[in-house]
Write a protein that holds these residues in place. Structure first.
Motif, short mmCIF file in Angstrom:
data_model
loop_
_atom_site.label_atom_id
_atom_site.label_comp_id
_atom_site.label_asym_id
_atom_site.label_seq_id
_atom_site.Cartn_x
_atom_site.Cartn_y
_atom_site.Cartn_z
N PRO A 126 -5.55 -2.15 -4.14
CA PRO A 126 -5.05 -3.44 -3.67
C PRO A 126 -4.63 -4.36 -4.81
N ALA A 127 -5.25 -4.21 -5.98
CA ALA A 127 -4.91 -5.08 -7.11
C ALA A 127 -3.47 -4.88 -7.54
N PHE A 128 -2.98 -3.62 -7.47
CA PHE A 128 -1.61 -3.35 -7.88
C PHE A 128 -0.63 -4.01 -6.91
N ARG A 129 -0.91 -3.89 -5.62
CA ARG A 129 -0.02 -4.51 -4.63
C ARG A 129 -0.13 -6.04 -4.69
N ARG A 130 -1.33 -6.54 -4.96
CA ARG A 130 -1.51 -7.98 -5.08
C ARG A 130 -0.65 -8.53 -6.22
N ALA A 131 -0.58 -7.79 -7.31
CA ALA A 131 0.24 -8.24 -8.43
C ALA A 131 1.70 -8.33 -8.04
N LEU A 132 2.16 -7.38 -7.27
CA LEU A 132 3.56 -7.40 -6.81
C LEU A 132 3.81 -8.57 -5.87
N LEU A 133 2.89 -8.81 -4.96
CA LEU A 133 3.07 -9.92 -4.03
C LEU A 133 3.04 -11.26 -4.77
N PRO A 143 9.42 -11.68 5.53
CA PRO A 143 8.95 -10.91 6.70
C PRO A 143 9.26 -9.43 6.56
N GLY A 144 8.30 -8.59 6.94
CA GLY A 144 8.49 -7.15 6.86
C GLY A 144 8.20 -6.55 5.50
N ASN A 145 7.66 -7.33 4.58
CA ASN A 145 7.36 -6.82 3.24
C ASN A 145 6.45 -5.59 3.33
N VAL A 146 6.87 -4.51 2.68
CA VAL A 146 6.14 -3.24 2.82
C VAL A 146 4.76 -3.32 2.19
N HIS A 147 4.63 -4.08 1.11
CA HIS A 147 3.33 -4.18 0.45
C HIS A 147 2.35 -4.99 1.29
N LEU A 148 2.85 -6.00 1.97
CA LEU A 148 2.00 -6.76 2.87
C LEU A 148 1.52 -5.87 4.02
N LYS A 149 2.42 -5.10 4.58
CA LYS A 149 2.03 -4.20 5.68
C LYS A 149 0.98 -3.20 5.22
N ALA A 150 1.14 -2.70 4.00
CA ALA A 150 0.18 -1.73 3.47
C ALA A 150 -1.19 -2.37 3.27
N LEU A 151 -1.22 -3.60 2.78
CA LEU A 151 -2.49 -4.29 2.57
C LEU A 151 -3.16 -4.63 3.90
N GLU A 152 -2.36 -5.02 4.88
CA GLU A 152 -2.93 -5.32 6.19
C GLU A 152 -3.56 -4.09 6.82
N ALA A 153 -2.97 -2.93 6.53
CA ALA A 153 -3.48 -1.69 7.12
C ALA A 153 -4.62 -1.08 6.33
N MET A 154 -4.88 -1.63 5.17
CA MET A 154 -5.87 -1.03 4.28
C MET A 154 -7.28 -1.22 4.83
N ALA A 183 0.50 -14.11 0.58
CA ALA A 183 1.61 -13.63 1.39
C ALA A 183 1.79 -14.49 2.64
N TYR A 184 0.70 -14.81 3.31
CA TYR A 184 0.79 -15.63 4.53
C TYR A 184 1.26 -17.05 4.20
N ASP A 185 0.88 -17.55 3.02
CA ASP A 185 1.37 -18.86 2.61
C ASP A 185 2.89 -18.82 2.43
N ASP A 186 3.39 -17.77 1.78
CA ASP A 186 4.84 -17.62 1.62
C ASP A 186 5.55 -17.60 2.96
N LEU A 187 4.90 -16.99 3.96
CA LEU A 187 5.51 -16.85 5.28
C LEU A 187 5.30 -18.08 6.16
N GLY A 188 4.56 -19.07 5.64
CA GLY A 188 4.32 -20.29 6.40
C GLY A 188 3.24 -20.17 7.45
N ASP A 189 2.47 -19.09 7.42
CA ASP A 189 1.38 -18.89 8.37
C ASP A 189 0.09 -19.42 7.73
#
Length: 489
Positions: free
Chosen positions: A145-152, A159-170, A190-196
């Motif tokens: 998750p640290a690697f994907r967190r760095a990318l995010l 919306p639809g970011n593949v790394h976000l989907k992967a983290l949500e499914a982790m 990620a949710y802050d970027d999306l306004g959620d």
């Protein structure tokens, strides 16, 4: 067949490792040095000794070990990665990035080396190259998750970011505590970027609660220390110690709460050709930990001889000056030096002190929403945050009351953003320097910035951080009430 001496050195090395693993660091160090006495190029012993040096706060000694190790074994990617890590700890990110690049050349599938290279490039402001390196690390180890967190963290999530989907499914069950914490903060960003904002705050709450669960932090200890510092460094104490310390006017301390705008202020200053931005340096805290101001701080300062204050200031300036021998001013942007203002005043009476302030709610929420690399564990709990902010505020009130006029410059972040021309000129004038237009184009200055603001300070000024906490008003109402209740106390 192995020679007898080689077999002997390996046995001695294994004995050193065993001592190291048992926490017997002094004996382990002696054992490593024993191996190196007979086999100076023993790469594993050099690596083990470098790890021990890092663990015991001797990072520069670790660099020396690892330089010898890579010279002796230039095709070992682990050694190159280790050298890059300790260079990064010393803020030598340019050379660190080169070391990580060498490691990835030797071992293209070395995910950690790609990730570390991305981190060094991030601190250097090379966002696109950093994203490429992080992407390579994710491709090699997609479950980290640290690697994907760095990318995010390096791009605005759509919306639809593949790394976000992967983290949500982790699945979190198989993650270590540090990985779970990183996951929560990544999702929050990620949710802050999306306004959620509801989901973002929920993730921040989970991540901070998880971090706090493994912390031994005590807010009462910090508050008691602040009170003891104020009582020790009274106006009478400062007056009675006037005239001591070094005469150097090189240091410029940029202090304040974390996430208050100190990185922006340092970047403006460091854009001046006569200023070197040294970043966050733990020189003074390390002096204190080494007993340079008595066995305990602040209780021991009263027993210091006059010469000890002068040596303290001179040693600090010598350490800082080694980073940039020829400039007029060098900044030290360790925010928590705010509690060492009295010590700075006595040991370095000609040093400049710049105190950066920001809206209390924005400051505290920004701390709460940042996963700090170091142990700023007061930020993990909103109640602790409010009490810590109050302690900081009271201590700064004390410094204002006891310092002579002109020693400390106050900079309000919101005013700086609204009128950078006037505020930047005020900063440069306070430092005793002639104005330079490069300070207004601070975002073009190439230098390592090892803070959470590494990308922000390389962009032209924007106002989106002003009032950012308002988006989270429903969840921050208890924090707001605590901060307001303490304003008049």
């Amino acid at each position: 067949m192995c020679s007898q001496s080689h077999t002997s050195s390996d046995a001695a090395y294994q004995a050193a490792v065993a001592l190291h693993m048992q926490g017997r660091t002094a004996e382990a160090e002696a054992a490593y040095l024993g191996v190196l006495n007979t086999h100076p190029d023993h790469g594993n012993a050099l690596h083990g000794l470098s790890v021990l040096y890092v663990q015991t706060g001797r990072t520069e000694a670790a660099v020396g070990c690892l330089r010898r190790a890579v010279a002796a074994t230039p095709n070992d990617p682990v050694l190159w990665c280790g050298l890059g890590e300790v260079l990064g700890a010393l803020q030598g990110h340019d050379e660190a990035a080169q070391c990580f690049a060498r490691a990835t050349q030797l071992a293209p599938d070395f995910a950690l080396a790609h990730f570390n290279r991305g981190t060094a490039l991030f601190y250097l402001g090379c966002a696109a190259e950093a994203a490429d390196a992080f992407s390579r690390a994710v491709a090699l180890e997609p479950q980290d998750p640290a690697f994907r967190r760095a990318l995010l963290g390096i791009e605005k999530v759509q919306p639809g970011n593949v790394h976000l989907k992967a983290l949500e499914a982790m699945a979190q069950d198989g993650l270590s505590p540090s990985e779970r914490i990183a996951l929560h903060f990544a999702l929050a960003k990620a949710y802050d970027d999306l306004g959620d904002y509801a989901r973002a705050f929920a993730e921040l709450a989970r991540g901070n609660a998880e971090k706090r669960r493994f912390s031994r932090y005590s807010i009462a200890t910090d508050l008691a220390r602040f009170e003891a510092i104020a009582a020790t460094f009274s106006a009478d104490f400062l007056s009675s110690h006037a005239g001591l310390g070094t005469s150097s006017d090189v240091p410029v301390f940029v202090i304040g709460m974390p996430r208050s705008g100190t990185s922006l202020v340092e970047q403006i200053l460091a854009s001046h050709p006569d200023v070197f931005g040294a970043g966050e340096r733990d020189i003074l805290p390390s002096f204190i930990n080494a007993g340079r101001v008595g066995r305990e701080f602040p209780a021991g300062v009263g027993a210091l001889e006059d010469s000890a204050w002068t040596r303290l200031g001179e040693d600090y300036v010598r350490t800082l000056r080694a980073l940039a021998p020829d400039v007029a001013r060098i900044t030290d942007k360790l925010p928590l030096n705010f509690h060492l203002v009295g010590l700075i005043r006595i040991a370095m009476p000609n040093a400049r002190i710049v105190h950066v302030r920001r809206d209390p709610l924005d400051t505290c929420f920004s701390c709460f929403s940042t996963l700090f690399d170091d142990d700023l564990d007061f930020s993990c709990d909103l109640a602790d945050l409010a009490r810590y902010y109050h302690g900081y505020h009271r201590l700064m009130d004390h410094w204002r009351a006891v310092l002579p006029a002109g020693v400390m410059l106050e900079v309000q972040y919101e005013r700086l953003v609204a009128d950078i021309d006037a505020e930047a000129r005020r900063l440069i004038d306070f430092c005793g320097l002639d104005w330079n237009e490069r300070c207004l184009k601070f975002y073009e200055t190439r230098r390592p910035v090892q803070t959470a603001s590494a990308l922000q300070v390389r962009q032209p000024l924007y106002t989106s951080s002003v009032g950012r906490a308002a988006r989270y008003a429903p969840w921050l109402e208890p924090l707001r009430r605590r901060l307001e209740a303490q304003e008049g106390t």
